[in-house]
Design a protein around this motif. Structure first.
Motif, PDB file in Angstrom:
ATOM      1  N   GLY A   1       0.791  -1.232   0.000  1.00 18.00           N
ATOM      2  CA  GLY A   1       0.000   0.000   0.000  1.00 18.00           C
ATOM      3  C   GLY A   1       0.819   1.275   0.000  1.00 18.00           C
ATOM      4  O   GLY A   1       0.272   2.368  -0.165  1.00 18.00           O
ATOM      5  N   ALA A  40      -1.536  -3.982   6.050  1.00 17.54           N
ATOM      6  CA  ALA A  40      -2.219  -3.802   7.325  1.00 17.54           C
ATOM      7  C   ALA A  40      -3.108  -2.562   7.263  1.00 17.54           C
ATOM      8  O   ALA A  40      -4.132  -2.493   7.946  1.00 17.54           O
ATOM      9  CB  ALA A  40      -1.188  -3.665   8.448  1.00 17.54           C
ATOM     10  N   ALA A  51       6.430  -6.206   3.522  1.00 19.20           N
ATOM     11  CA  ALA A  51       5.934  -5.451   4.684  1.00 19.20           C
ATOM     12  C   ALA A  51       7.031  -5.352   5.742  1.00 19.20           C
ATOM     13  O   ALA A  51       7.687  -6.347   6.066  1.00 19.20           O
ATOM     14  CB  ALA A  51       4.698  -6.132   5.270  1.00 19.20           C
ATOM     15  N   SER A  81      14.960  -7.409   2.404  1.00 18.36           N
ATOM     16  CA  SER A  81      15.929  -7.215   3.484  1.00 18.36           C
ATOM     17  C   SER A  81      16.342  -5.736   3.475  1.00 18.36           C
ATOM     18  O   SER A  81      15.513  -4.858   3.215  1.00 18.36           O
ATOM     19  CB  SER A  81      17.119  -8.156   3.290  1.00 18.36           C
ATOM     20  OG  SER A  81      18.051  -7.988   4.315  1.00 18.36           O
ATOM     21  N   PRO A 114      17.876  -2.934  -0.136  1.00 16.29           N
ATOM     22  CA  PRO A 114      17.876  -1.518  -0.509  1.00 16.29           C
ATOM     23  C   PRO A 114      18.752  -0.710   0.441  1.00 16.29           C
ATOM     24  O   PRO A 114      18.899  -1.041   1.626  1.00 16.29           O
ATOM     25  CB  PRO A 114      16.407  -1.100  -0.372  1.00 16.29           C
ATOM     26  CG  PRO A 114      15.625  -2.380  -0.364  1.00 16.29           C
ATOM     27  CD  PRO A 114      16.533  -3.394   0.270  1.00 16.29           C
ATOM     28  N   GLY A 115      19.332   0.355  -0.111  1.00 13.96           N
ATOM     29  CA  GLY A 115      20.011   1.344   0.731  1.00 13.96           C
ATOM     30  C   GLY A 115      18.950   2.325   1.205  1.00 13.96           C
ATOM     31  O   GLY A 115      17.868   1.926   1.623  1.00 13.96           O
ATOM     32  N   MET A 165      11.153   6.308   5.552  1.00 12.17           N
ATOM     33  CA  MET A 165      12.425   7.003   5.719  1.00 12.17           C
ATOM     34  C   MET A 165      12.256   8.442   6.200  1.00 12.17           C
ATOM     35  O   MET A 165      13.144   9.008   6.828  1.00 12.17           O
ATOM     36  CB  MET A 165      13.107   6.996   4.356  1.00 12.17           C
ATOM     37  CG  MET A 165      14.472   7.502   4.310  1.00 12.17           C
ATOM     38  SD  MET A 165      14.760   8.166   2.671  1.00 12.17           S
ATOM     39  CE  MET A 165      13.953   9.742   2.811  1.00 12.17           C
TER      40      MET A 165
HETATM   41  N1  LIG Z   1      12.840   3.059   2.724  1.00 13.34           N
HETATM   42  C1  LIG Z   1      14.047   2.571   2.887  1.00 13.34           C
HETATM   43  O1  LIG Z   1      15.043   3.310   2.919  1.00 13.34           O
HETATM   44  C2  LIG Z   1      14.252   1.086   3.020  1.00 13.34           C
HETATM   45  C3  LIG Z   1      15.558   0.595   2.963  1.00 13.34           C
HETATM   46  C4  LIG Z   1      15.782  -0.772   3.088  1.00 13.34           C
HETATM   47  C5  LIG Z   1      14.710  -1.630   3.262  1.00 13.34           C
HETATM   48  N2  LIG Z   1      13.451  -1.136   3.324  1.00 13.34           N
HETATM   49  C6  LIG Z   1      12.362  -2.094   3.514  1.00 13.34           C
HETATM   50  O2  LIG Z   1      11.448  -2.007   2.443  1.00 13.34           O
HETATM   51  C7  LIG Z   1      10.141  -2.361   2.916  1.00 13.34           C
HETATM   52  C8  LIG Z   1       9.160  -1.272   2.547  1.00 13.34           C
HETATM   53  O3  LIG Z   1       9.585  -0.066   3.151  1.00 13.34           O
HETATM   54  P1  LIG Z   1       9.019   1.355   2.722  1.00 13.34           P
HETATM   55  O4  LIG Z   1      10.134   2.293   2.901  1.00 13.34           O
HETATM   56  O5  LIG Z   1       8.318   1.268   1.425  1.00 13.34           O
HETATM   57  O6  LIG Z   1       7.989   1.594   3.928  1.00 13.34           O
HETATM   58  P2  LIG Z   1       6.529   2.257   4.000  1.00 13.34           P
HETATM   59  O7  LIG Z   1       6.315   2.542   5.442  1.00 13.34           O
HETATM   60  O8  LIG Z   1       6.371   3.323   2.982  1.00 13.34           O
HETATM   61  O9  LIG Z   1       5.589   1.037   3.560  1.00 13.34           O
HETATM   62  C9  LIG Z   1       5.465  -0.110   4.355  1.00 13.34           C
HETATM   63  C10 LIG Z   1       4.067  -0.664   4.149  1.00 13.34           C
HETATM   64  O10 LIG Z   1       3.970  -1.848   4.951  1.00 13.34           O
HETATM   65  C11 LIG Z   1       2.725  -1.840   5.604  1.00 13.34           C
HETATM   66  N3  LIG Z   1       2.802  -2.629   6.818  1.00 13.34           N
HETATM   67  C12 LIG Z   1       3.390  -2.300   8.003  1.00 13.34           C
HETATM   68  N4  LIG Z   1       3.188  -3.280   8.890  1.00 13.34           N
HETATM   69  C13 LIG Z   1       2.477  -4.253   8.265  1.00 13.34           C
HETATM   70  C14 LIG Z   1       1.943  -5.493   8.670  1.00 13.34           C
HETATM   71  N5  LIG Z   1       2.096  -5.930   9.926  1.00 13.34           N
HETATM   72  N6  LIG Z   1       1.263  -6.227   7.773  1.00 13.34           N
HETATM   73  C15 LIG Z   1       1.071  -5.782   6.499  1.00 13.34           C
HETATM   74  N7  LIG Z   1       1.522  -4.593   6.072  1.00 13.34           N
HETATM   75  C16 LIG Z   1       2.213  -3.846   6.937  1.00 13.34           C
HETATM   76  C17 LIG Z   1       2.452  -0.378   5.914  1.00 13.34           C
HETATM   77  O11 LIG Z   1       1.070  -0.150   6.160  1.00 13.34           O
HETATM   78  C18 LIG Z   1       2.956   0.292   4.641  1.00 13.34           C
HETATM   79  O12 LIG Z   1       1.928   0.394   3.679  1.00 13.34           O
HETATM   80  C19 LIG Z   1      10.289  -2.599   4.413  1.00 13.34           C
HETATM   81  O13 LIG Z   1      10.446  -3.989   4.656  1.00 13.34           O
HETATM   82  C20 LIG Z   1      11.552  -1.861   4.764  1.00 13.34           C
HETATM   83  O14 LIG Z   1      12.179  -2.370   5.903  1.00 13.34           O
HETATM   84  C21 LIG Z   1      13.194   0.203   3.205  1.00 13.34           C
END
Ligand SMILES: NC(=O)c1ccc[n+]([C@@H]2O[C@H](COP(=O)([O-])OP(=O)(O)OC[C@H]3O[C@@H](n4cnc5c(N)ncnc54)[C@H](O)[C@@H]3O)[C@@H](O)[C@H]2O)c1
Length: 255
Positions: free
Chosen positions: A16, A39, A92, A147, A192-193, A200
């Motif tokens: 989402g 979620a 997630a 990861s 990802p970085g 973030m």
């Molecule tokens: N943004 C970064 O810099 C970065 C870097 C490395 C890894 N990541 C990883 O990438 C993934 C996505 O991150 P993002 O930056 O897009 O985050 P984000 O917060 O924009 O999106 C995360 C999504 O996961 C959903 N979510 C949270 N808990 C949940 C649950 N229990 N069940 C189902 N959905 C759930 C949230 O509602 C949200 O829509 C994560 O696993 C994060 O750890 C992100």
């Protein structure tokens, strides 16, 4: 965009927002029917609605991946609406902060630790437990675990639970590649970085500025950068790649 994923059915958890939403959109553009599990039910509806409005097949399921029964029930819903699932992206994830700062391990609430493990690591197991048996039965599947560079090396601005779960996902990925490879399922992790997403933006600007200065490509990543890597790993062209951790980090923390 070529139709590399035509006829495939994909599930993206956390689809989402941010990276997950970009992956869901990219898979749909490449021809897959996509189930967005999140979620946050409204965010899932919004993402699936935008994908459908662009002329692709998508559905939304409100689902907390930390709860096995919720993932199991999402599995039934997706199978009924879209058919058997070929591709699972365990994306997630959460990284709790307090006024923009990670908790010190010296003061961390054990409930916070447990929640991060349940969402980031156990949630991925739940996805695999629900969707991998069908892939193995049909002899083709593709799994990507989200990861992080933080799961490979010390990055400093996250709390102890986050790298512990992201390193756990790498161990899970390698194990699954070995166990599921004979059934035609490839399993990889993305690392990802710093990617520009809502997750973030909870962190102080100086932290992100310092990361950019320390990144050979001199910019933050975009969700589309990560989606492109997920698209390759889940395509027929990427199917012989398994058990790998692919950095999408502009060279940050290159090891
Ligand atoms: N943004 C970064 O810099 C970065 C870097 C490395 C890894 N990541 C990883 O990438 C993934 C996505 O991150 P993002 O930056 O897009 O985050 P984000 O917060 O924009 O999106 C995360 C999504 O996961 C959903 N979510 C949270 N808990 C949940 C649950 N229990 N069940 C189902 N959905 C759930 C949230 O509602 C949200 O829509 C994560 O696993 C994060 O750890 C992100």
């Amino acid at each position: 965009m070529s139709r590399t994923h035509s006829g495939r059915v994909a599930v993206v958890t956390g689809g989402g927002s941010g990276i997950g939403r970009a992956i869901a959109e990219a898979l749909a553009e490449a021809g897959a029917a996509v189930a967005v599990l999140d979620a946050n039910g409204n965010a899932a509806e919004d993402a699936a609605g935008a994908i459908a409005a662009a002329g692709h097949k998508a559905m939304a399921v409100a689902c907390d991946v930390a709860r096995f029964e919720a993932v199991e029930s999402a599995g039934h819903e997706v199978a009924a609406a879209l058919g058997p699932v070929d591709i699972l992206v365990n994306n997630a994830g959460i990284s709790p902060k307090h006024a923009g700062k990670p908790a010190s391990v010296l003061e961390m609430d054990p409930a916070e630790w447990n929640r991060v493990v349940e969402v980031n690591l156990t949630g991925a197991f739940h996805g695999v437990r629900v969707f991998a048996p069908g892939m193995a039965r049909r002899g083709w599947g593709s799994i990507v675990n989200q990861s992080s560079v933080a799961g490979k090396t010390h990055v400093g601005f996250v709390a102890a639970h986050y790298p512990a779960t992201k390193a756990g996902l790498i161990g899970l990925t390698r194990h699954l590649a070995g166990e599921l490879g004979p059934s035609g399922v490839n399993v990889n992790a993305l690392a990802p970085g710093r990617i520009d997403t809502p997750l973030m933006r909870g962190v102080a600007t100086e932290v992100n500025d310092a990361i950019v200065a320390d990144t050979p490509m001199r910019r933050l990543g975009t969700p589309a950068d990560v989606a492109a890597a997920a698209l390759f790993l889940t395509s027929a062209d990427g199917h012989f790649v398994t058990g790998q951790v692919l950095d999408v980090a502009g060279g940050w923390k290159l090891a």
